[in-house]
Design an enzyme around this catalytic site. Structure first.
Site, PDB file in Angstrom:
ATOM      1  N   SER A  66     -25.136 -11.998  39.994  1.00  0.00           N
ATOM      2  CA  SER A  66     -24.279 -12.585  40.963  1.00  0.00           C
ATOM      3  C   SER A  66     -23.415 -13.747  40.355  1.00  0.00           C
ATOM      4  O   SER A  66     -22.479 -14.521  41.098  1.00  0.00           O
ATOM      5  CB  SER A  66     -24.922 -13.097  42.396  1.00  0.00           C
ATOM      6  N   LYS A  69     -19.800 -13.687  40.040  1.00  0.00           N
ATOM      7  CA  LYS A  69     -18.820 -13.548  40.973  1.00  0.00           C
ATOM      8  C   LYS A  69     -18.116 -15.082  40.998  1.00  0.00           C
ATOM      9  O   LYS A  69     -16.817 -14.982  41.579  1.00  0.00           O
ATOM     10  CB  LYS A  69     -19.720 -13.503  42.462  1.00  0.00           C
ATOM     11  N   TYR A 193     -17.520  -3.331  40.594  1.00  0.00           N
ATOM     12  CA  TYR A 193     -18.495  -4.573  40.873  1.00  0.00           C
ATOM     13  C   TYR A 193     -19.781  -4.325  40.393  1.00  0.00           C
ATOM     14  O   TYR A 193     -20.393  -5.322  39.732  1.00  0.00           O
ATOM     15  CB  TYR A 193     -18.621  -4.511  42.414  1.00  0.00           C
ATOM     16  N   TYR A 241     -26.657 -18.577  48.517  1.00  0.00           N
ATOM     17  CA  TYR A 241     -26.421 -17.907  49.864  1.00  0.00           C
ATOM     18  C   TYR A 241     -27.159 -18.858  50.940  1.00  0.00           C
ATOM     19  O   TYR A 241     -26.843 -19.829  51.173  1.00  0.00           O
ATOM     20  CB  TYR A 241     -27.361 -16.453  49.559  1.00  0.00           C
ATOM     21  N   VAL A 259     -29.609 -12.905  40.851  1.00  0.00           N
ATOM     22  CA  VAL A 259     -30.934 -12.032  40.976  1.00  0.00           C
ATOM     23  C   VAL A 259     -31.535 -11.886  39.577  1.00  0.00           C
ATOM     24  O   VAL A 259     -32.722 -11.615  39.757  1.00  0.00           O
ATOM     25  CB  VAL A 259     -30.547 -10.844  42.073  1.00  0.00           C
TER      26      VAL A 259
HETATM   27  N1  GLN Z   1     -26.135  -6.692  41.843  1.00  0.00           N
HETATM   28  C1  GLN Z   1     -26.907  -7.417  42.443  1.00  0.00           C
HETATM   29  C2  GLN Z   1     -26.396  -6.739  44.170  1.00  0.00           C
HETATM   30  O1  GLN Z   1     -25.196  -6.230  44.048  1.00  0.00           O
HETATM   31  C3  GLN Z   1     -26.473  -8.862  42.665  1.00  0.00           C
HETATM   32  C4  GLN Z   1     -26.924  -9.551  43.669  1.00  0.00           C
HETATM   33  C5  GLN Z   1     -27.589 -11.074  43.395  1.00  0.00           C
HETATM   34  O2  GLN Z   1     -27.601 -11.430  42.268  1.00  0.00           O
HETATM   35  N2  GLN Z   1     -27.999 -11.835  44.333  1.00  0.00           N
HETATM   36  O3  GLN Z   1     -27.052  -6.618  45.026  1.00  0.00           O
END
Ligand code: GLN
Length: 308
Positions: A66, A69, A193, A241, A259
């Site tokens: 993530s 992003k 994505y 988050y 993650v």
């Molecule tokens: N690829 C993971 C997902 O889409 C990314 C989530 C994350 O890094 N928090 O769930």
């Protein structure tokens, strides 16, 4: 931030983290992440004068997940400007990062670009007028330019595992589409994505990639200064988050987690910092990465909320 004081402090933090028993749990939803050794730790700091100071496993690649992003948001804002905000909100979320419930409550407008639904809508914006292949090439190109490193790549095994197991993301994409907030087929948008989440980078590369958000990239501003301000504000309020309030309280620096255990932290005009420790806390943020940034922030008085 003074170069001479950073090196010994980073060494100290690295030793401290090496001795920590409670390292959190590595993400287990795909085999490529489940098999990562939780003992890894890396930290890298880029300063305005071009120096970079790194400790630990800073040359080992990990899945940035993530953290990507932030970069897709940068490209989307450049492409669509303020119109982008008709598709995605700018509010922190009290729900888990892949919440379906919240999307339903907001009639298909994700709360911010960093929860999964928001990032999927962001990727969908990047696909306007471009194929997934072209979009991914653009993202990789941007990462390479930002990090001053042409060796950055997408790990195809991680991308295909994500595609197979990401049922929650499929649900989010379908829900977005049912609300008219996904212009492309779920397959196209999600495929793109999953691939950008599968970018593999070292802590050194990630710290360099974050320089443009601190306004210290050697090539000057890669994106409009107004967009840098927007992204940093979102990292501060939404980058961790439903753990973002806690992160602001403890660290006080705009940052984005993934993650895979990576965190990119940005101190405007002063530094870009990447940390990696694969074990996660209950919100899905790096447990020791947060702890390391907390120590760095306290020792050098880096929190945006602290007074001299
Ligand atoms: N690829 C993971 C997902 O889409 C990314 C989530 C994350 O890094 N928090 O769930």
């Amino acid at each position: 931030m003074k170069q001479d004081s950073i090196r010994p402090l980073l060494d100290q933090i690295c030793t401290h983290m090496g001795n920590e028993q409670d390292r959190g749990a590595v993400a287990s939803y795909i085999p490529e992440l489940a098999c990562i050794d939780p003992a890894h730790f890396a930290m890298s700091v880029c300063l305005p004068d071009g120096t970079q100071i790194s400790v630990g496993d800073a040359k080992i690649e990990f899945s940035i997940q993530s953290v990507s992003k932030v970069f897709t948001l940068a490209i989307a804002l450049g492409r669509h400007g303020d119109h982008f905000w008709t598709r995605v909100g700018r509010e922190p979320s009290t729900h888990v990062f892949n919440s379906v419930q919240e999307l339903e409550a907001r009639d298909g407008i994700p709360p911010n670009p960093f929860v999964n639904a928001g990032a999927i809508a962001t990727t969908d914006c990047l696909l306007v007028g471009a194929t997934p292949k072209e979009t991914l090439a653009e993202i990789v190109q941007f990462m390479r330019l930002a990090a001053s490193d042409d060796a950055i790549f997408i790990d195809p095994d991680v991308a295909s595992s994500e595609k197979e197991t990401g049922h929650r993301n499929w649900a989010l994409a379908h829900f977005l589409r049912s609300c008219g907030n996904l212009r492309h087929e779920c397959e196209l948008t999600l495929g793109t994505y999953f691939h950008h989440c599968a970018l593999a980078m070292t802590a050194e590369q990630l710290a360099r990639a974050g320089r443009f958000l601190a306004g210290i990239h050697p090539a000057g501003n890669l994106i409009a200064p107004g967009h840098i301000r927007s992204i940093n504000a979102l990292m501060m309020t939404c980058g961790h988050y439903n753990g973002s309030g806690e992160f602001a309280y403890r660290v006080g620096i705009p940052a984005k987690s993934g993650v895979g255990g990576g965190i990119l932290a940005v101190l405007p005009n002063r530094a870009s910092i990447a940390v990696w420790s694969p074990g996660l806390d209950r919100y899905g943020n790096s447990l020791l990465g947060t702890q390391a940034l907390e120590i760095l922030s306290q020792e050098l008085c880096l929190s945006m909320f602290s007074v001299a």
